[in-house]
Design an enzyme around this catalytic site. Structure first.
Site, PDB file in Angstrom:
ATOM      1  N   GLU A 196      -2.639  -1.209   2.310  1.00  0.00           N
ATOM      2  CA  GLU A 196      -3.465  -0.129   2.866  1.00  0.00           C
ATOM      3  C   GLU A 196      -2.682   0.696   3.872  1.00  0.00           C
ATOM      4  O   GLU A 196      -2.933   1.886   4.046  1.00  0.00           O
ATOM      5  CB  GLU A 196      -4.742  -0.712   3.472  1.00  0.00           C
ATOM      6  CG  GLU A 196      -5.505  -1.488   2.406  1.00  0.00           C
ATOM      7  CD  GLU A 196      -6.971  -1.723   2.688  1.00  0.00           C
ATOM      8  OE1 GLU A 196      -7.397  -1.551   3.830  1.00  0.00           O
ATOM      9  OE2 GLU A 196      -7.685  -2.099   1.738  1.00  0.00           O
ATOM     10  N   ILE A 245       8.222  -9.441   5.065  1.00  0.00           N
ATOM     11  CA  ILE A 245       7.819  -8.920   3.758  1.00  0.00           C
ATOM     12  C   ILE A 245       8.073 -10.038   2.748  1.00  0.00           C
ATOM     13  O   ILE A 245       9.214 -10.416   2.497  1.00  0.00           O
ATOM     14  CB  ILE A 245       8.595  -7.645   3.414  1.00  0.00           C
ATOM     15  CG1 ILE A 245       8.342  -6.557   4.485  1.00  0.00           C
ATOM     16  CG2 ILE A 245       8.206  -7.134   2.034  1.00  0.00           C
ATOM     17  CD1 ILE A 245       6.890  -6.164   4.679  1.00  0.00           C
ATOM     18  N   VAL A 281       0.640  -4.684   3.337  1.00  0.00           N
ATOM     19  CA  VAL A 281       1.082  -3.289   3.386  1.00  0.00           C
ATOM     20  C   VAL A 281       0.286  -2.379   2.443  1.00  0.00           C
ATOM     21  O   VAL A 281       0.478  -1.173   2.445  1.00  0.00           O
ATOM     22  CB  VAL A 281       2.579  -3.148   3.036  1.00  0.00           C
ATOM     23  CG1 VAL A 281       3.434  -3.836   4.085  1.00  0.00           C
ATOM     24  CG2 VAL A 281       2.887  -3.708   1.647  1.00  0.00           C
ATOM     25  N   ILE A 284      -4.850  -8.073  -7.888  1.00  0.00           N
ATOM     26  CA  ILE A 284      -5.361  -6.798  -8.414  1.00  0.00           C
ATOM     27  C   ILE A 284      -4.217  -5.806  -8.624  1.00  0.00           C
ATOM     28  O   ILE A 284      -4.428  -4.600  -8.652  1.00  0.00           O
ATOM     29  CB  ILE A 284      -6.441  -6.221  -7.478  1.00  0.00           C
ATOM     30  CG1 ILE A 284      -5.894  -5.976  -6.062  1.00  0.00           C
ATOM     31  CG2 ILE A 284      -7.628  -7.175  -7.394  1.00  0.00           C
ATOM     32  CD1 ILE A 284      -6.882  -5.271  -5.132  1.00  0.00           C
ATOM     33  N   GLY A 312      -8.490  -2.230  -8.512  1.00  0.00           N
ATOM     34  CA  GLY A 312      -9.773  -2.340  -7.805  1.00  0.00           C
ATOM     35  C   GLY A 312      -9.861  -1.308  -6.698  1.00  0.00           C
ATOM     36  O   GLY A 312     -10.760  -0.480  -6.689  1.00  0.00           O
ATOM     37  N   PHE A 313      -8.932  -1.381  -5.750  1.00  0.00           N
ATOM     38  CA  PHE A 313      -8.876  -0.443  -4.628  1.00  0.00           C
ATOM     39  C   PHE A 313     -10.166  -0.456  -3.805  1.00  0.00           C
ATOM     40  O   PHE A 313     -10.525   0.533  -3.182  1.00  0.00           O
ATOM     41  CB  PHE A 313      -8.560   0.976  -5.125  1.00  0.00           C
ATOM     42  CG  PHE A 313      -7.440   1.027  -6.121  1.00  0.00           C
ATOM     43  CD1 PHE A 313      -6.152   0.674  -5.740  1.00  0.00           C
ATOM     44  CD2 PHE A 313      -7.657   1.371  -7.450  1.00  0.00           C
ATOM     45  CE1 PHE A 313      -5.111   0.694  -6.658  1.00  0.00           C
ATOM     46  CE2 PHE A 313      -6.636   1.384  -8.372  1.00  0.00           C
ATOM     47  CZ  PHE A 313      -5.352   1.049  -7.977  1.00  0.00           C
ATOM     48  N   ASN A 341       7.589 -10.397  -0.524  1.00  0.00           N
ATOM     49  CA  ASN A 341       8.323 -10.013  -1.728  1.00  0.00           C
ATOM     50  C   ASN A 341       8.626  -8.526  -1.652  1.00  0.00           C
ATOM     51  O   ASN A 341       7.783  -7.689  -1.999  1.00  0.00           O
ATOM     52  CB  ASN A 341       7.503 -10.333  -2.985  1.00  0.00           C
ATOM     53  CG  ASN A 341       8.255  -9.978  -4.264  1.00  0.00           C
ATOM     54  OD1 ASN A 341       9.387  -9.488  -4.223  1.00  0.00           O
ATOM     55  ND2 ASN A 341       7.623 -10.217  -5.402  1.00  0.00           N
ATOM     56  N   PRO A 342       9.786  -8.166  -1.175  1.00  0.00           N
ATOM     57  CA  PRO A 342      10.089  -6.742  -0.968  1.00  0.00           C
ATOM     58  C   PRO A 342       9.893  -5.895  -2.226  1.00  0.00           C
ATOM     59  O   PRO A 342       9.504  -4.732  -2.131  1.00  0.00           O
ATOM     60  CB  PRO A 342      11.556  -6.759  -0.523  1.00  0.00           C
ATOM     61  CG  PRO A 342      11.737  -8.105   0.111  1.00  0.00           C
ATOM     62  CD  PRO A 342      10.879  -9.044  -0.697  1.00  0.00           C
ATOM     63  N   GLY A 397      -5.168  -9.950   2.009  1.00  0.00           N
ATOM     64  CA  GLY A 397      -4.924 -10.930   0.956  1.00  0.00           C
ATOM     65  C   GLY A 397      -3.571 -11.618   1.035  1.00  0.00           C
ATOM     66  O   GLY A 397      -3.478 -12.842   0.951  1.00  0.00           O
TER      67      GLY A 397
END
Lengths: 316, 732, 215
Positions: free
Chosen positions: B692, B616, B690, B471, B244-245, B618-619, B514
């Site tokens: 963006e 974080i 992270v 996404i 999507g971005f 899920n790294p 999100g």
């Protein structure tokens, strides 16, 4: 895509006959460019003659020491052939610099020669394009022309021939063998195969209706070091801004054909002689009469630098 | 659950699942081609017909006539829906241009008809038989020419979008070292791999849309507005979204015409925008012109900083504001930002990954590099010397947690920055000139309220339902991790179902909010479920320990499965206290680039990002978000540009051959380091997004590396070879 | 400034006399002219039978000749693992393996494949029984949105075979040499598969691991 009927020909003569017979018929080989254009209705054949069963898929030695490449040899097969890699390295290199692995598996030798331009105005059917719709005008000339031709163009069309393989074939003095619907065969030099647009840019090549490419012939190996230097914005899977197919002999003599510059592989033998001694002057000869746009004037100095890079590569 | 005070120590601080690298739970579906995307859902409704969208041939004017008779007579054609014959509103409050309906043409390739046929081939060929006549009008297509006369954009509360602190002009004039430079960034295309696509089906007045959309609740509301119907009659379902971005934040023509076409055809219709239509029919990132002035003392301390930004859009609103990071990133007592917007007749500009900051960093972080050179100070050191202690533009505002200096120092060490030659053009490798570049990155970490439902199915399985979307961000997995952690079960006992508007409304996927918001919403629902279990089984759910599929309370241990079937909804909302803080994410980006001395081809050799984004979750997938953003930043720096034909008002390179994005061969080694930070102001998870952050800075790092390699500064993106190869040092 | 109605068309290039209004006036009208030039427009579509093998099972279809192999798979056989990203050979999402070689199924008519052997992502492995390449993509997170992923995986499987078979690539310094499995080789050979999520470096690692090679 317009509706069309489909048949598979069994022999080259049958294929040529079928295309000549039906108005609006076209040969279908790999289809990687034709189907692309049919989806946009830039090409609208009413009948397709699939040539995949007609043979012409081998590479054979010729009696004068060259190679005869079947028209339907795929790009992958041609680039992989040990004889091509050893004796005609520039050809193998040019092929693997083009498109993607997937496309090269499908694309054929003949089809690649017939690849049409990537001019964005040719591709957008809302735009004026004399190549797509003769007489409609050329929206590219005053438009976005960074990728387009700097020499050999006309007031009707500034499109380039976009391929890589043909640039190498040109520097190797290849010839193209065809059969016409009446069974007559002829040989066309690479230099003469692609047309300059003039007032009739809709015709990319000198092929006549129903004329089928059967082979591409390579003369005996010329030795030297073979380089294909392709300059593009991203590192792969992109059309050339400028490319150079060069063969450099031990005495420094250079043969060079350029891609991305013109409606055909651009090679000027008269200019080549000076390439190893005074490349700047030689390049001036080779590109004399160029008519670049503001967007693509950079291609001429870039071509010179690309050639210099290629020559330097062979020395390192 | 209202998050109304900084998070204290909680179960995530001793987590066994959250925070651990976890392969995506949707991986087996995605890698086997069994994850269903919008256009391919043959199973959801029978008798689907094919719709094909026709785009306008002109950029500005109106349709005077449309003859669809030949198209209607073509084989297999069921119906044709045309824009002039559609009187729907055709636009939502979130679109900047009407998507469909009426005769006015506002931009090139605006959807003007949809042909519905039994097969795709029939619909496509019939679309070419529609004969349209237009009245063309001259449009405003030349952004650089229009920018100087553009007014200030409307900021918060409709006030002009400018801000200042202290006396910029005076301080700049008095500063020992001055930089005044202008940068441009082009229009860019999201170019996600899955085209916008929808299957629409009506059952009475109930409309179901299997579509590809990042923001389900927005989409539902917007479709109500655009169709002029009650949104409660609309269901959206987007379990898998092929990228999507920002390009799928809002409804687009595919979903609107699919709904209209399905109504007209009286059967389900599926529509996918054809690739050559996407660049002009959908949204794009707007081009910018950015002027940056920085004044500094000789010790590198910034005394004055101004960032002015120009962009343009179809409605004179909602531009690309490149100044967004500037009020936050560097200290300086005298400051000014201003954001201008021109009105254009090009297609609609709208959000694309880190709208504003992505191009903003491409200007500001090159300006910092230029300033460092003028000062003779290392660019990392210059940034460290201008590290603020509170938000520079609002000194009363605190940072929730900011570790930019650590990012820079750690990155410097890992990247081998000390090997960099400060003088440009000094490192050669055969035909290649090699350079290193650095840039800082800042992206705000907003949160949005987010709800979820968590169920027990009686077998000890935990089922999470929320309209949150994945996404490619990894939402499925971090939500499963959150639920597993909170309910004390292993990951394989959690089932996550996303993207259906029948589920509680989440934050959705956008603006890097999100991950932080949706997991907090799932946590809130899990807390409610724990309480409900406690009520049912006679203990206090808040005090019980949920672990290993069991519940321990006092001396009692029961199986989670014993709780039977239960369901609880929960929602996280965010309190006022956050307003006292700037909650942001930070990064130091590094790049090494080789430039061919003959031709100017720039090839990236390696990239590094050191990120500060709290916990974080899920790294593994967070790292992928960052490397993916670095790839997109590389595209923006080196090749991506929607080329404007200013005569005809369109992006002319409107396919994936003409609009080049990076390919495998462009991307070599990429490393990502996450600092082990926690941000108690963001949410109970102490985790920030992270996705963006990763695109804020790498483009500038690449640009700075090219300068370091060559000594040639290009301020107009993308940095393609034609802009500088003739200035490269000649090779003997 | 309205350039109204039917637009004059110049046979020569669009001559712009310094103002864009002049250029506007030389635009061709769209759509209708092309349609009129094509008498075959409403000819009933030609249908043909075609038989090939997909993932080991024979299939027989009667298709509109215009149907691509991609749409035959996705719309007729409901094998939707193969993706349509661009439909023009510009992205690689539609990559399948035909007679052992990877191709773009969007640029191939189904009727060209009479008698062929087609392998799609569904034929490589299933969620319960993953192909090693699929497992490696999961382990290395070689995907994000997942839309290009089946094409990447089909391509990757075929690329290792191509290297084994000695097919040369642009990444080779010596075009006559036998290619090796290296990062540079893989990146060049995989470049026909675009991943806008940018999972490239993870994909390269997944392929390297599957090939049993070191980076």
């Amino acid at each position: 895509m317009k509706s069309f009927t489909y048949e598979r020909a069994k022999t080259p003569a049958e294929a040529a006959g079928s295309v000549a017979k039906a108005s609006g018929a076209k040969f279908l080989a790999g289809g990687t460019n034709l189907l692309d254009l049919m989806k946009l209705e830039i090409e609208t054949p009413t009948h397709l003659v699939d040539v995949q069963d007609i043979g012409l898929d081998t590479i054979e030695k010729t009696k004068d020491g060259g190679l005869r490449i079947g028209a339907l040899v795929t790009n992958t097969a041609l680039a992989s052939d040990q004889r091509i890699r050893r004796d005609y390295g520039v050809l193998s290199r040019a092929i693997v610099a083009g498109a993607s692995g997937q496309l090269r598996n499908k694309a054929t030798t003949a089809g690649n020669l017939l690849q049409r331009t990537r001019c964005p105005y040719f591709y957008d059917t809302n735009m004026a394009c004399n190549k797509r719709q003769p007489g409609s005008g050329c929206a590219a000339i005053q438009g976005y022309s960074r990728q387009l031709g700097v020499i050999g163009t006309s007031d009707s069309c500034i499109a380039t021939y976009p391929g890589d393989m043909a640039i190498a074939l040109r520097v190797l003095d290849a010839t193209i063998a065809t059969v016409k619907p009446d069974g007559a065969t002829r040989t066309i030099a690479m230099a003469d195969f692609h047309r300059l647009p003039g007032d009739t840019p809709q015709f990319d090549t000198v092929l006549e209706r129903g004329e089928l490419i059967t082979h591409v012939d390579l003369p005996r190996p010329i030795g030297g070091q073979h380089v294909y230097r392709k300059v593009r914005d991203r590192a792969s899977y992109a059309f050339a801004l400028v490319s150079v197919a060069a063969v450099i002999q031990p005495d420094g003599k250079v043969r060079a054909a350029f891609g991305g510059m013109a409606p055909k592989p651009w090679r000027v033998e008269a200019g080549e002689a000076g390439l190893h001694e005074d490349p700047a002057a030689a390049m001036e000869t080779i590109f004399s009469g160029a008519r670049p746009t503001e967007d693509n004037a950079f291609k001429i100095p870039l071509a010179q630098r690309a050639l210099a890079s290629a020559v330097a590569q062979t020395r390192s | 659950m209202e998050f109304k005070a900084p998070a204290e120590t909680n179960l995530f601080d001793t987590a066994k699942i959250v925070g651990k690298s976890t392969p995506r739970i949707d991986g087996p579906l995605k890698t086997t081609g069994t994850a269903p995307y919008a256009y391919e859902r043959h199973d959801v409704v029978a008798n689907q017909a094919y719709g094909y969208v026709l785009g306008s041939a002109i950029a500005k004017g109106r349709i005077t006539s449309m003859d669809v008779s030949e198209a209607l007579a073509a084989p297999g054609v069921i119906t044709v829906v045309t824009s002039p014959d559609s009187d729907i509103p055709g636009i939502s409050s979130m679109n900047n241009a009407r998507l469909f309906g009426g005769s006015e043409i506002a931009h090139y390739h605006q959807a003007i008809a949809c042909v519905v046929a039994e097969t795709f081939e029939q619909a496509r060929s019939a679309a070419a038989l529609i004969r349209t006549k237009y009245d063309r009008e001259q449009g405003r297509f030349d952004f650089p020419a229009l920018a100087p006369g553009a007014p200030l954009a409307k900021g918060r509360g409709g006030k002009p979008d400018e801000a200042s602190l202290g006396d910029f002009d005076g301080a700049f004039a008095a500063s020992a070292v001055k930089l005044d430079a202008t940068y441009t960034t082009p229009d860019e295309s999201h170019a996600m791999m899955e085209p916008h696509a929808t299957i629409a089906a009506w059952e009475g007045d109930q409309l179901t849309l299997w579509t590809s959309n990042q923001m389900i609740a927005w989409g539902k509301k917007s479709m109500g507005e655009a169709l002029g119907i009650d949104p409660e009659n609309i269901r959206l379902d987007s379990p898998y979204i092929g990228g999507g971005f920002g390009g799928k934040l809002f409804i687009r023509a595919d979903v609107l015409v699919a709904a209209l076409a399905a109504k007209a055809a009286k059967r389900p219709v599926k529509v996918a925008l054809q690739r050559p239509l996407m660049a002009n029919n959908t949204t794009h990132r707007h081009a910018t012109i950015q002027r940056i002035r920085i004044g500094a003392q000789t010790d590198g301390k910034i005394t004055a900083i101004a960032h002015e930004n120009w962009s343009g859009n179809i409605n004179g609103e909602d531009g690309e504001n490149g100044t967004l990071q500037t009020p936050v990133l560097y200290a300086g007592a005298n400051r000014k930002t201003a954001n201008y917007i021109a009105t254009l007749d090009l297609p609609e500009g709208n959000a694309m990954r880190a709208p504003g900051e992505a191009p903003g960093h491409m200007a500001l972080e090159v300006a910092m590099d230029e300033l460092a050179e003028k000062l003779g100070i290392d660019p990392i050191e210059l940034r460290i010397r201008n590290e603020p202690t509170s938000v520079p533009s609002k000194p009363e505002k605190r940072f929730s947690d900011r570790n930019l200096v650590r990012c820079l120092r750690e990155g410097s060490q890992r990247f081998g920055w000390s090997d960099r030659q400060a003088e440009p053009g000094k490192v050669r490798d055969g035909q290649w000139l090699v350079g290193m570049g650095v840039a800082a990155g800042y992206r705000a970490a907003p949160t949005m309220k987010s709800a979820a439902r968590v169920r027990l199915d009686g077998s000890g399985k935990v089922i999470v339902e929320t309209d949150m979307t994945d996404i490619g961000t990894g939402s499925y997995t971090i939500i499963a991790q959150t639920a597993a952690e909170t309910m004390g079960v292993s990951l394989d006992r959690v089932v996550v179902t996303l993207g259906d508007s029948r589920f509680p409304a989440s934050s959705g996927s956008g603006g890097q909010w999100g991950a932080a918001s949706s997991t907090a919403g799932v946590y809130a629902a899990c807390v409610n479920l724990r309480r409900a279990i406690g009520e049912k089984m006679g203990f206090n759910g808040d005090d019980a320990v949920f672990a290993d599929g069991r519940i321990r309370t006092g001396n009692q241990v029961v199986d989670l499965a014993d709780a039977g079937s239960l369901s609880a909804d929960g929602e996280i909302t965010f309190g006022e206290f956050k307003r006292g803080y700037d909650v942001g994410t930070y990064a130091a980006h590094f790049a090494e680039v080789a430039v061919n001395a003959y031709t100017g081809e720039a090839r990236i050799r390696r990239m590094l990002a050191v990120c500060d984004a709290g916990r974080i979750l899920n790294p593994l997938s967070a790292r992928s978000q960052v490397i993916g953003a670095m790839v997109m930043a590389a595209g923006a720096a080196l090749m991506e540009e929607l080329a404007v034909d200013k005569r005809f008002g369109l992006f002319i390179n409107h396919d994936l051959a003409g609009y080049e994005v990076p390919v495998h061969a462009d991307i070599t080694r990429q490393d990502v380091v996450f600092l082990d930070t926690l941000d108690p102001i963001i949410s109970p998870m102490k985790a920030k997004g992270v996705g963006e952050l990763g695109i804020c800075g790498p483009g500038a790092a690449i640009a700075n590396a090219i300068y370091n390699a060559t000594g040639v500064r290009v301020r107009d993106y993308p940095i393609t070879l034609d802009k500088y190869f003739e200035k490269l040092p000649t090779i003997a | 400034m309205n350039g109204k109605g039917e637009l004059a068309v110049s046979r020569r290039g669009v001559i712009v006399g310094g103002t864009s209004a002049v250029a506007l006036a030389s635009l061709p009208a769209s759509g209708q002219e092309r349609a009129q030039a094509q008498p075959s427009a409403s000819m009933p579509p030609a249908a043909m039978p075609v038989a090939f093998e997909v993932n080991g099972a024979p299939v027989e279809l009667t298709l509109d000749t215009r149907t691509t192999l991609l749409d035959a798979l996705r719309e007729h056989l409901k094998l939707t693992g193969t993706k349509k990203g661009c439909d023009h050979g510009q992205c690689g999402a539609c990559t399948v393996i035909v007679n052992g070689q990877r191709i773009n199924s969007c640029l191939s008519l189904a009727v060209q494949h009479q008698g062929d052997t087609v392998k799609t992502i569904e034929g490589l492995g299933t969620p319960a029984n993953l192909h090693p390449m699929q497992a490696a993509f999961i382990k290395h997170d070689g995907y994000q949105c997942g839309y290009c992923t089946p094409g990447q995986i089909c391509s990757a499987v075929a690329v290792l075979d191509e290297i084994k078979a000695g097919v040369p690539s642009h990444a080779q310094d010596d075009i006559t040499a036998k290619p090796r499995v290296t990062s540079d080789e893989l990146r060049e050979r995989m470049s026909g598969n675009i991943c806008r999520c940018g999972a490239y470096s993870n994909i390269a690692e997944a392929i390297l691991e599957t090939a049993g090679a070191k980076a």
